[in-house]
Design an enzyme around this catalytic site. Sequence first.
Site, PDB file in Angstrom:
ATOM      1  N   GLN A   1       0.875  -1.008  -0.111  1.00 38.79           N
ATOM      2  CA  GLN A   1      -0.055   0.004  -0.047  1.00 38.79           C
ATOM      3  C   GLN A   1       0.927   1.254  -0.102  1.00 38.79           C
ATOM      4  O   GLN A   1       0.637   2.234  -0.214  1.00 38.79           O
ATOM      5  CB  GLN A   1      -1.031   0.077   1.282  1.00 38.79           C
ATOM      6  CG  GLN A   1      -1.894  -1.198   1.286  1.00 38.79           C
ATOM      7  CD  GLN A   1      -2.946  -1.180   2.178  1.00 38.79           C
ATOM      8  OE1 GLN A   1      -2.669  -1.994   3.107  1.00 38.79           O
ATOM      9  NE2 GLN A   1      -4.049  -0.393   2.352  1.00 38.79           N
TER      10      GLN A   1
ATOM     11  N   HIS B   1       1.134  -9.000   4.766  1.00 37.92           N
ATOM     12  CA  HIS B   1      -0.071  -8.293   4.693  1.00 37.92           C
ATOM     13  C   HIS B   1      -0.768  -8.386   3.209  1.00 37.92           C
ATOM     14  O   HIS B   1      -0.208  -7.634   2.341  1.00 37.92           O
ATOM     15  CB  HIS B   1       0.272  -6.951   5.121  1.00 37.92           C
ATOM     16  CG  HIS B   1      -0.669  -5.843   5.144  1.00 37.92           C
ATOM     17  ND1 HIS B   1      -0.777  -5.188   6.645  1.00 37.92           N
ATOM     18  CD2 HIS B   1      -1.917  -5.835   4.652  1.00 37.92           C
ATOM     19  CE1 HIS B   1      -1.940  -4.556   6.681  1.00 37.92           C
ATOM     20  NE2 HIS B   1      -2.661  -4.573   5.418  1.00 37.92           N
TER      21      HIS B   1
ATOM     22  N   ASN C   1      -1.461 -10.757   8.666  1.00 34.23           N
ATOM     23  CA  ASN C   1      -2.434  -9.675   8.870  1.00 34.23           C
ATOM     24  C   ASN C   1      -3.916 -10.191   8.102  1.00 34.23           C
ATOM     25  O   ASN C   1      -3.904 -10.732   7.047  1.00 34.23           O
ATOM     26  CB  ASN C   1      -2.096  -8.654   7.845  1.00 34.23           C
ATOM     27  CG  ASN C   1      -3.158  -7.484   7.915  1.00 34.23           C
ATOM     28  OD1 ASN C   1      -3.121  -6.650   9.024  1.00 34.23           O
ATOM     29  ND2 ASN C   1      -3.906  -7.198   7.107  1.00 34.23           N
ATOM     30  N   GLU C   2      -4.988 -10.109   9.335  1.00 29.80           N
ATOM     31  CA  GLU C   2      -6.360 -10.633   8.904  1.00 29.80           C
ATOM     32  C   GLU C   2      -6.349 -11.678   7.837  1.00 29.80           C
ATOM     33  O   GLU C   2      -7.242 -11.749   6.804  1.00 29.80           O
ATOM     34  CB  GLU C   2      -6.837  -9.329   7.880  1.00 29.80           C
ATOM     35  CG  GLU C   2      -6.893  -8.080   8.872  1.00 29.80           C
ATOM     36  CD  GLU C   2      -7.863  -6.936   8.307  1.00 29.80           C
ATOM     37  OE1 GLU C   2      -8.347  -6.998   6.976  1.00 29.80           O
ATOM     38  OE2 GLU C   2      -8.182  -6.114   9.300  1.00 29.80           O
TER      39      GLU C   2
HETATM   40  C1  BGC Z   1      -6.348  -3.747   6.092  1.00 32.72           C
HETATM   41  C2  BGC Z   1      -5.644  -2.677   5.312  1.00 32.72           C
HETATM   42  C3  BGC Z   1      -6.622  -1.968   4.925  1.00 32.72           C
HETATM   43  C4  BGC Z   1      -7.600  -1.220   6.206  1.00 32.72           C
HETATM   44  C5  BGC Z   1      -8.825  -0.229   5.400  1.00 32.72           C
HETATM   45  C6  BGC Z   1      -7.510  -3.541   6.746  1.00 32.72           C
HETATM   46  O1  BGC Z   1      -8.581  -4.568   6.437  1.00 32.72           O
HETATM   47  O2  BGC Z   1      -5.589  -4.381   6.836  1.00 32.72           O
HETATM   48  O3  BGC Z   1      -4.866  -3.181   4.409  1.00 32.72           O
HETATM   49  O4  BGC Z   1      -6.049  -0.765   4.378  1.00 32.72           O
HETATM   50  O5  BGC Z   1      -8.208  -2.384   6.621  1.00 32.72           O
HETATM   51  O6  BGC Z   1      -9.300  -0.867   4.631  1.00 32.72           O
END
Ligand code: BGC
Length: 402
Positions: free
Chosen positions: A21, A115, A158-159
């Site tokens: 990003q 990520h 991440n997530e």
């Molecule tokens: C993610 C980010 C994303 C943010 C806002 C999260 O789900 O880890 O990469 O930019 O939310 O959408």
Amino acid sequence: MTATVPAPAGFLWGAATAAHQTEGNNVNSSHWVNEYAPDSSIPEPSGDACDSYHRYGEDIALLAGAGLTSYRFSVEWARVEPEKGVVSRAELAHYRRIIETCQEHGIEPVVTLHHFTFPRWWDARGGWYASDAADRFGFYAETVSTILDGVSWVVTINEPNMMVNQTPARTDTEQGVNLPGPSPVVAQAIAGAHHAAMDVLRGLGHVRAGWSVANQVFQAVPGWEAQRDAWQYWREDYFLEQARGDDFIGVQSYLRTIIGPTEDELGYGPQPWPEGTRRTLTGWEYYPPALGQALRHTHQVTGGMPMLVTENGIATADDACRIDYTTGALAGMAAAMADGCDVRGYLHWSLLDNYEWGSYAPTFGLVAVDRQSFARTPRPSLAWLGDLARRNLIPVVAGSRP
Ligand code: BGC
């Protein structure tokens, strides 16, 4: 003037970013391939992003100068392992320099291994469906572990729950209880990768490691609690359960989701927001209490694990609104802490306006970034959060208990 309470000593105050990003030109990742495919459905490609690949020093100096104490960034797998089993020493050295730049500024780095983005070769061999997916991720974790000297906090993945949602199940039978829904097969593959990375990181002895889960604050229309629980399991709670035994869990929170009746085959799911709901630039409901509620739910499902808020923030063109949202979110966090939640730090999403997975329009940054010159312009919210960090104080707002 908002009332405040002291945060525990050593509480981390910071901001977060992710490689794809912000770095720019992540050309060896499959996301880049998808962005530039002739038939791509992605509205805007990432291009140079914020050019943080070259400007990370400026980013870290801004964060430190404001008074923040921690920076979460991610290592890009597609750069470190450009071909399967081929390690780029030069890229590892690049990420080591980012860690050292943090340390030189007295900033605690929180290093995310993964990520959302993958090297091209990973997708080409089946992604999470490859039989050796966990081993490959373990190899990558081992590779990055060689540059983690002096690092105390690592997020493996991440997530993972959002990744599962984005990986279509291959067969109907895979889809389990939530037809159509996230694949338990993919969820288990990602959990296997996380555990492989945890084994590597535990071996280092000096790192606290865990993964960071998107907490969606699932609420039920009265009478739809059982359906809410079923909806929630493979989308959130499975991933919280898998964190038990880790050193901490990352909590990421933006909004809530209300589950109730729907017209489709399943008969239940997310409810549309009512007409007139206050929205952010991502179209999400403006709902600051989400963070406190996400922390309470995570505390409950994990059995009281240490938590780090690894993301929380708002896409808005109005920085005063960012401060209001964050005040409400922090107040919810303070109330959750007063009720026993063990929260070790708060990392705002995001340090910079960055590539929001298909568009630069939703601006999440404490710092604005000019799309042509890459010039960074701190917003008042950066100084505001830095001031709380300097005084180690969390805002409290009357009535912020749920
Ligand atoms: C993610 C980010 C994303 C943010 C806002 C999260 O789900 O880890 O990469 O930019 O939310 O959408």
